[in-house]
Design a protein around this motif. Structure first.
Motif, PDB file in Angstrom:
ATOM      1  N   GLY A   6       8.733   0.090   7.633  1.00  0.00           N
ATOM      2  CA  GLY A   6       7.954   0.270   6.622  1.00  0.00           C
ATOM      3  C   GLY A   6       8.167   1.547   5.677  1.00  0.00           C
ATOM      4  O   GLY A   6       7.729   1.689   4.664  1.00  0.00           O
ATOM      5  N   LYS A   7       9.043   2.291   6.277  1.00  0.00           N
ATOM      6  CA  LYS A   7       9.588   3.542   5.237  1.00  0.00           C
ATOM      7  C   LYS A   7      11.136   3.967   5.765  1.00  0.00           C
ATOM      8  O   LYS A   7      11.480   3.323   6.669  1.00  0.00           O
ATOM      9  CB  LYS A   7       8.806   4.764   5.769  1.00  0.00           C
ATOM     10  CG  LYS A   7       7.440   5.036   5.024  1.00  0.00           C
ATOM     11  CD  LYS A   7       6.661   6.172   5.592  1.00  0.00           C
ATOM     12  CE  LYS A   7       5.542   6.788   4.842  1.00  0.00           C
ATOM     13  NZ  LYS A   7       5.058   7.868   5.126  1.00  0.00           N
TER      14      LYS A   7
ATOM     15  N   PHE B  73       3.590   0.767  -3.740  1.00  0.00           N
ATOM     16  CA  PHE B  73       3.244   2.051  -3.991  1.00  0.00           C
ATOM     17  C   PHE B  73       3.225   2.687  -5.301  1.00  0.00           C
ATOM     18  O   PHE B  73       2.223   3.162  -5.917  1.00  0.00           O
ATOM     19  CB  PHE B  73       3.509   2.808  -2.624  1.00  0.00           C
ATOM     20  CG  PHE B  73       2.544   2.898  -1.595  1.00  0.00           C
ATOM     21  CD1 PHE B  73       1.256   3.852  -1.446  1.00  0.00           C
ATOM     22  CD2 PHE B  73       2.777   2.114  -0.696  1.00  0.00           C
ATOM     23  CE1 PHE B  73       0.645   3.638  -0.289  1.00  0.00           C
ATOM     24  CE2 PHE B  73       1.984   1.760   0.465  1.00  0.00           C
ATOM     25  CZ  PHE B  73       0.926   2.669   0.703  1.00  0.00           C
TER      26      PHE B  73
ATOM     27  N   ARG C  13     -13.314  -0.235   1.872  1.00  0.00           N
ATOM     28  CA  ARG C  13     -12.408   0.233   1.066  1.00  0.00           C
ATOM     29  C   ARG C  13     -11.370  -0.763   0.571  1.00  0.00           C
ATOM     30  O   ARG C  13     -11.120  -1.023  -0.685  1.00  0.00           O
ATOM     31  CB  ARG C  13     -11.823   1.572   1.694  1.00  0.00           C
ATOM     32  CG  ARG C  13     -10.865   2.045   0.777  1.00  0.00           C
ATOM     33  CD  ARG C  13      -9.445   1.910   1.287  1.00  0.00           C
ATOM     34  NE  ARG C  13      -8.637   2.960   0.912  1.00  0.00           N
ATOM     35  CZ  ARG C  13      -7.420   3.523   1.484  1.00  0.00           C
ATOM     36  NH1 ARG C  13      -7.027   3.037   2.799  1.00  0.00           N
ATOM     37  NH2 ARG C  13      -6.569   4.260   0.971  1.00  0.00           N
TER      38      ARG C  13
ATOM     39  N   GLY D 183      -4.607  -0.429   6.437  1.00  0.00           N
ATOM     40  CA  GLY D 183      -4.452   0.540   5.579  1.00  0.00           C
ATOM     41  C   GLY D 183      -3.538  -0.108   4.114  1.00  0.00           C
ATOM     42  O   GLY D 183      -3.317  -1.331   4.178  1.00  0.00           O
ATOM     43  N   ARG D 184      -3.308   0.684   3.146  1.00  0.00           N
ATOM     44  CA  ARG D 184      -2.655   0.463   2.098  1.00  0.00           C
ATOM     45  C   ARG D 184      -1.314  -0.299   2.192  1.00  0.00           C
ATOM     46  O   ARG D 184      -0.917  -1.436   1.684  1.00  0.00           O
ATOM     47  CB  ARG D 184      -2.561   1.254   1.187  1.00  0.00           C
ATOM     48  CG  ARG D 184      -3.663   1.637   0.308  1.00  0.00           C
ATOM     49  CD  ARG D 184      -3.620   2.964  -0.649  1.00  0.00           C
ATOM     50  NE  ARG D 184      -3.619   4.156   0.026  1.00  0.00           N
ATOM     51  CZ  ARG D 184      -3.201   5.153  -0.207  1.00  0.00           C
ATOM     52  NH1 ARG D 184      -2.693   5.337  -1.744  1.00  0.00           N
ATOM     53  NH2 ARG D 184      -3.343   6.340   0.412  1.00  0.00           N
ATOM     54  N   PRO D 185      -0.538   0.141   3.393  1.00  0.00           N
ATOM     55  CA  PRO D 185       0.779  -0.652   3.645  1.00  0.00           C
ATOM     56  C   PRO D 185       0.560  -2.146   3.846  1.00  0.00           C
ATOM     57  O   PRO D 185       1.406  -2.914   3.500  1.00  0.00           O
ATOM     58  CB  PRO D 185       1.371  -0.012   4.580  1.00  0.00           C
ATOM     59  CG  PRO D 185       0.640   1.438   4.616  1.00  0.00           C
ATOM     60  CD  PRO D 185      -0.543   1.258   4.142  1.00  0.00           C
TER      61      PRO D 185
ATOM     62  N   HIS E  31      -2.361   5.895  12.877  1.00  0.00           N
ATOM     63  CA  HIS E  31      -3.531   6.561  11.897  1.00  0.00           C
ATOM     64  C   HIS E  31      -4.779   6.067  12.509  1.00  0.00           C
ATOM     65  O   HIS E  31      -5.142   4.941  12.788  1.00  0.00           O
ATOM     66  CB  HIS E  31      -3.573   5.672  10.596  1.00  0.00           C
ATOM     67  CG  HIS E  31      -2.394   6.188   9.789  1.00  0.00           C
ATOM     68  ND1 HIS E  31      -2.167   7.245   9.066  1.00  0.00           N
ATOM     69  CD2 HIS E  31      -0.926   5.667   9.530  1.00  0.00           C
ATOM     70  CE1 HIS E  31      -1.170   7.395   8.435  1.00  0.00           C
ATOM     71  NE2 HIS E  31      -0.195   6.404   8.803  1.00  0.00           N
TER      72      HIS E  31
ATOM     73  N   GLU F  70       7.538   0.214  -0.991  1.00  0.00           N
ATOM     74  CA  GLU F  70       7.793   1.071  -2.083  1.00  0.00           C
ATOM     75  C   GLU F  70       7.306   0.862  -3.408  1.00  0.00           C
ATOM     76  O   GLU F  70       6.747   1.746  -4.203  1.00  0.00           O
ATOM     77  CB  GLU F  70       9.398   1.688  -1.971  1.00  0.00           C
ATOM     78  CG  GLU F  70       9.705   2.835  -2.711  1.00  0.00           C
ATOM     79  CD  GLU F  70       9.255   4.009  -2.216  1.00  0.00           C
ATOM     80  OE1 GLU F  70       9.066   4.355  -1.056  1.00  0.00           O
ATOM     81  OE2 GLU F  70       8.660   4.843  -3.227  1.00  0.00           O
TER      82      GLU F  70
ATOM     83  N   ASP G 150       0.196   1.416  10.466  1.00  0.00           N
ATOM     84  CA  ASP G 150       1.026   0.981   9.407  1.00  0.00           C
ATOM     85  C   ASP G 150       2.465   0.920   9.823  1.00  0.00           C
ATOM     86  O   ASP G 150       3.140   0.602   8.683  1.00  0.00           O
ATOM     87  CB  ASP G 150       0.631   1.446   7.976  1.00  0.00           C
ATOM     88  CG  ASP G 150       0.578   2.982   8.077  1.00  0.00           C
ATOM     89  OD1 ASP G 150       1.424   3.328   8.883  1.00  0.00           O
ATOM     90  OD2 ASP G 150       0.222   3.454   6.926  1.00  0.00           O
TER      91      ASP G 150
ATOM     92  N   ARG H 197     -12.439   1.447   6.372  1.00  0.00           N
ATOM     93  CA  ARG H 197     -11.186   1.362   5.792  1.00  0.00           C
ATOM     94  C   ARG H 197     -11.327  -0.125   5.364  1.00  0.00           C
ATOM     95  O   ARG H 197     -10.683  -0.588   4.492  1.00  0.00           O
ATOM     96  CB  ARG H 197     -10.085   1.401   6.711  1.00  0.00           C
ATOM     97  CG  ARG H 197      -9.461   2.937   6.736  1.00  0.00           C
ATOM     98  CD  ARG H 197      -8.519   2.900   7.973  1.00  0.00           C
ATOM     99  NE  ARG H 197      -7.920   4.228   7.893  1.00  0.00           N
ATOM    100  CZ  ARG H 197      -6.305   4.460   7.372  1.00  0.00           C
ATOM    101  NH1 ARG H 197      -6.240   3.459   6.338  1.00  0.00           N
ATOM    102  NH2 ARG H 197      -5.882   5.489   7.101  1.00  0.00           N
TER     103      ARG H 197
ATOM    104  N   HIS I  85       8.097   5.040  10.731  1.00  0.00           N
ATOM    105  CA  HIS I  85       7.132   3.925  10.270  1.00  0.00           C
ATOM    106  C   HIS I  85       8.032   2.473  10.532  1.00  0.00           C
ATOM    107  O   HIS I  85       7.605   1.436   9.910  1.00  0.00           O
ATOM    108  CB  HIS I  85       6.688   3.783   9.081  1.00  0.00           C
ATOM    109  CG  HIS I  85       5.317   4.864   8.977  1.00  0.00           C
ATOM    110  ND1 HIS I  85       5.391   6.259   9.036  1.00  0.00           N
ATOM    111  CD2 HIS I  85       4.084   4.609   8.502  1.00  0.00           C
ATOM    112  CE1 HIS I  85       4.248   6.714   8.696  1.00  0.00           C
ATOM    113  NE2 HIS I  85       3.349   5.703   8.416  1.00  0.00           N
TER     114      HIS I  85
END
Ligand code: AMP
Length: 272
Positions: free
Chosen positions: A242-243, A143, A91, A122-124, A28, A140, A3, A88, A239
């Motif tokens: 991404g962050k 989330f 999910r 992933g969630r991102p 990950h 952000e 991610d 994943r 990241h």
């Protein structure tokens, strides 16, 4: 190859430009970025290959276990990572279903369009799809509003216990470092007492210097690390875009790194 938003070669280039002397690549639940990272490496920076393994305690607490310097041909470890990656996918379908029921229009195709080939879902990526669809304006915000661990839309995926992950990493000749164990704003965290069974499984180090730890959490983790003679690390958890985390905003002291490296069964730092 999970991610973050930089490719492995972009990451290597940025780390070299930033003057970093030793960099760890820990996507990950995958090692699919290792080859491209090695190919991009130039003399002057050492590369530590690894993975950030998603784990869950029996009480349902999410843990990230960094496996570093392990043998990339170890079947048991690779099989476990593949199992997590596959889970994943289902999910993600379940999270999307919950969002759709709540009237938020998003599809698995929208999410897969955000993922590069061979990358861990992933969630991102879902956050990126929600941005593309105009539901939110940043990861952000996605989330905070919808995707955090306590959200009604949250669904967990299969993952080994942290003890099982440590045993797999150690059996593959690598070292195990628990990532940001006291990042309490992400969700439930483990207690100081829980470190006993992690150490018994073979834990080698604790990531102490991380932006999601406050000073008192760092002090508590240092006490745990000293009491079990574990290596102490710091890391950026970079990241890309991404962050907000910046490359090398936290680093690991050379002595601590040497202590960690000496616990692997082979010298596997990559150097050009
Ligand atoms: P997952 O692996 O699908 O459970 O998603 C967890 C990932 O989401 C972590 O690796 C984080 O990097 C990322 N993440 C968690 N919270 C945020 C946030 N507020 N903004 C951006 N990324 C986040």
């Amino acid at each position: 190859m999970s991610d973050g938003t930089d490719s492995p070669s972009e990451l290597i280039r940025k780390a070299e430009a930033a003057g970093i002397s030793l960099l760890a690549l820990t996507d990950h639940d995958t090692i699919s970025g290792w080859q491209a990272a090695c190919a991009a490496l130039t003399p002057g920076m050492d590369l530590v290959l690894g993975a950030e393994i998603s784990c869950q305690t029996e009480a349902g607490i999410s843990i990230h276990m960094l496996g570093l310097l392990f043998d990339p041909e170890n079947e048991a470890l690779l099989t476990e990572l593949a199992k997590t990656r596959e889970n994943r996918l289902t999910r993600m379908d379940r999270i999307i279903e919950k969002l759709n029921v709540a009237g938020i229009e998003i599809s698995i195709e929208d999410v897969m369009a955000q993922l590069s080939d061979g990358a861990t879902l992933g969630r991102p990526h879902l956050a990126d799809a929600l941005i593309a669809k105009g539901h939110v304006d940043s990861r952000e915000a996605a989330f905070t509003a919808l995707l955090h661990n306590g959200s009604k839309y949250y669904v967990s995926h299969y993952s080994p216990t942290p003890e099982a992950a440590i045993r797999l990493i150690k059996a593959a000749g690598g070292v195990a470092v628990i990532a940001h164990p006291y990042a309490s704003q992400r969700g439930k965290i483990i207690t100081a007492e829980s470190f006993t069974s992690l150490v018994e499984a073979g834990l080698d180090g604790i990531e102490v210097d991380h932006r999601d730890h406050n000073e008192s959490e760092k002090a508590s983790l240092l006490r745990v690390a000293y009491s079990y003679d574990l290596a102490i690390t710091g890391a950026s958890d970079y990241h890309g875009s991404g962050k907000v985390n910046q490359l090398a905003e936290n680093t690991t002291a050379l002595m601590q790194w040497e202590k960690l490296e000496s616990r692997a069964n082979n010298r596997r730092v990559v150097r050009k």
